[in-house]
Design a protein around this motif. Structure first.
Motif, PDB file in Angstrom:
ATOM      1  N   ASN A  59       0.842  -1.198   0.000  1.00  0.00           N
ATOM      2  CA  ASN A  59       0.000   0.000   0.000  1.00  0.00           C
ATOM      3  C   ASN A  59       0.875   1.244   0.000  1.00  0.00           C
ATOM      4  O   ASN A  59       1.948   1.256   0.601  1.00  0.00           O
ATOM      5  N   LYS A  60       0.397   2.281  -0.677  1.00  0.00           N
ATOM      6  CA  LYS A  60       1.130   3.545  -0.720  1.00  0.00           C
ATOM      7  C   LYS A  60       0.121   4.676  -0.855  1.00  0.00           C
ATOM      8  O   LYS A  60      -0.831   4.572  -1.627  1.00  0.00           O
ATOM      9  N   SER A  61       0.330   5.745  -0.084  1.00  0.00           N
ATOM     10  CA  SER A  61      -0.531   6.932  -0.175  1.00  0.00           C
ATOM     11  C   SER A  61       0.280   8.096  -0.720  1.00  0.00           C
ATOM     12  O   SER A  61       1.471   8.221  -0.427  1.00  0.00           O
ATOM     13  N   ASP A  66      -4.460  10.278  -3.436  1.00  0.00           N
ATOM     14  CA  ASP A  66      -4.517   9.046  -4.225  1.00  0.00           C
ATOM     15  C   ASP A  66      -3.768   7.936  -3.500  1.00  0.00           C
ATOM     16  O   ASP A  66      -2.874   8.207  -2.695  1.00  0.00           O
ATOM     17  N   LYS A  67      -4.137   6.681  -3.803  1.00  0.00           N
ATOM     18  CA  LYS A  67      -3.530   5.536  -3.125  1.00  0.00           C
ATOM     19  C   LYS A  67      -3.266   4.395  -4.090  1.00  0.00           C
ATOM     20  O   LYS A  67      -3.958   4.245  -5.091  1.00  0.00           O
ATOM     21  N   ASN A  97      -9.192   7.094  -7.089  1.00  0.00           N
ATOM     22  CA  ASN A  97      -8.102   8.049  -7.277  1.00  0.00           C
ATOM     23  C   ASN A  97      -8.532   9.170  -8.206  1.00  0.00           C
ATOM     24  O   ASN A  97      -9.303   8.946  -9.143  1.00  0.00           O
ATOM     25  N   LYS A  98      -8.001  10.365  -7.956  1.00  0.00           N
ATOM     26  CA  LYS A  98      -8.308  11.520  -8.796  1.00  0.00           C
ATOM     27  C   LYS A  98      -7.468  11.531 -10.069  1.00  0.00           C
ATOM     28  O   LYS A  98      -7.871  12.063 -11.082  1.00  0.00           O
ATOM     29  N   GLN A 145       6.087  -4.639  19.805  1.00  0.00           N
ATOM     30  CA  GLN A 145       5.606  -3.457  19.080  1.00  0.00           C
ATOM     31  C   GLN A 145       4.525  -3.856  18.071  1.00  0.00           C
ATOM     32  O   GLN A 145       4.605  -4.899  17.432  1.00  0.00           O
ATOM     33  N   GLN A 146       3.499  -3.014  17.949  1.00  0.00           N
ATOM     34  CA  GLN A 146       2.408  -3.271  17.017  1.00  0.00           C
ATOM     35  C   GLN A 146       2.730  -2.612  15.676  1.00  0.00           C
ATOM     36  O   GLN A 146       3.275  -1.512  15.624  1.00  0.00           O
ATOM     37  N   GLY A 147       2.387  -3.332  14.591  1.00  0.00           N
ATOM     38  CA  GLY A 147       2.575  -2.813  13.242  1.00  0.00           C
ATOM     39  C   GLY A 147       1.376  -3.152  12.387  1.00  0.00           C
ATOM     40  O   GLY A 147       0.496  -3.913  12.789  1.00  0.00           O
ATOM     41  N   GLU A 148       1.357  -2.594  11.187  1.00  0.00           N
ATOM     42  CA  GLU A 148       0.228  -2.784  10.270  1.00  0.00           C
ATOM     43  C   GLU A 148       0.661  -3.577   9.060  1.00  0.00           C
ATOM     44  O   GLU A 148       1.720  -3.328   8.481  1.00  0.00           O
ATOM     45  N   VAL A 149      -0.168  -4.545   8.646  1.00  0.00           N
ATOM     46  CA  VAL A 149       0.081  -5.331   7.441  1.00  0.00           C
ATOM     47  C   VAL A 149      -0.148  -4.402   6.237  1.00  0.00           C
ATOM     48  O   VAL A 149      -1.236  -3.853   6.071  1.00  0.00           O
ATOM     49  N   VAL A 150       0.913  -4.249   5.407  1.00  0.00           N
ATOM     50  CA  VAL A 150       0.808  -3.380   4.227  1.00  0.00           C
ATOM     51  C   VAL A 150       1.091  -4.130   2.935  1.00  0.00           C
ATOM     52  O   VAL A 150       1.061  -3.547   1.857  1.00  0.00           O
ATOM     53  N   GLY A 151       1.354  -5.411   3.005  1.00  0.00           N
ATOM     54  CA  GLY A 151       1.588  -6.176   1.786  1.00  0.00           C
ATOM     55  C   GLY A 151       2.315  -7.458   2.073  1.00  0.00           C
ATOM     56  O   GLY A 151       2.619  -7.803   3.185  1.00  0.00           O
TER      57      GLY A 151
END
Length: 151
Positions: A59-61, A66-67, A97-98, A145-151
């Motif tokens: 994921n990328k913002s 847009d993402k 996305n725009k 430590q907590q992290g987020e699944v991004v791929g």
């Protein structure tokens, strides 16, 4: 397309051309850098305009909102035109996305990507249970430590 005359709108005025393309109701001002007498080469990867491809990268913002979302399907809208992507990759349009996003061919596929390992979803919050670890670039893993699944 057919050249109709000099461009008359905004930054194109006096520098570019007014063009008529089949299927359009009116004329369009076009930058000279995006026009050529020869038919352009095929799109990278043998893809065609309108192909539906899946994004397989993380994921990328972007600053404009847009993402890029892992597993999301988007439409090929042309060759990539920015930086290292230019001439090698594709310009994609993803729902919500725009604008268009230049994407590496290595992060696009015709088939929907498989589920993430362990049955996890993007955005899941997980805790790291291994020992502390530091990386050369300054990143680190910290037990608990907590992290987020991004791929």
């Amino acid at each position: 397309g057919e050249v109709v005359g000099p461009a008359t709108e905004g930054t194109h005025q006096g520098n570019d051309l007014k063009m008529l393309f089949p299927g359009n109701k009116g004329h369009v001002d076009c930058s000279l850098t995006k026009l050529t007498r020869e038919k352009p080469p095929p799109l990278p990867g043998g893809h065609d305009l309108g192909d539906q491809l899946y994004y397989t990268g993380p994921n990328k913002s972007f600053e404009n909102g847009d993402k890029l979302v892992h597993g999301q399907q988007g439409e090929v809208v042309g060759p990539a035109t920015e930086g290292t992507h230019q001439g090698n990759d594709l310009k994609m349009l993803f729902p919500g996305n725009k604008g268009h996003v230049d994407c590496s061919l290595t992060k696009l596929t015709r088939e929907k990507p498989p589920p993430l390992p362990g049955g996890h979803d993007l955005g899941d919050q997980l805790y790291y249970t291994g020992p502390n670890k530091s990386f050369e670039n300054g990143d680190k893993l910290v037990h608990g430590q907590q992290g987020e699944v991004v791929g």
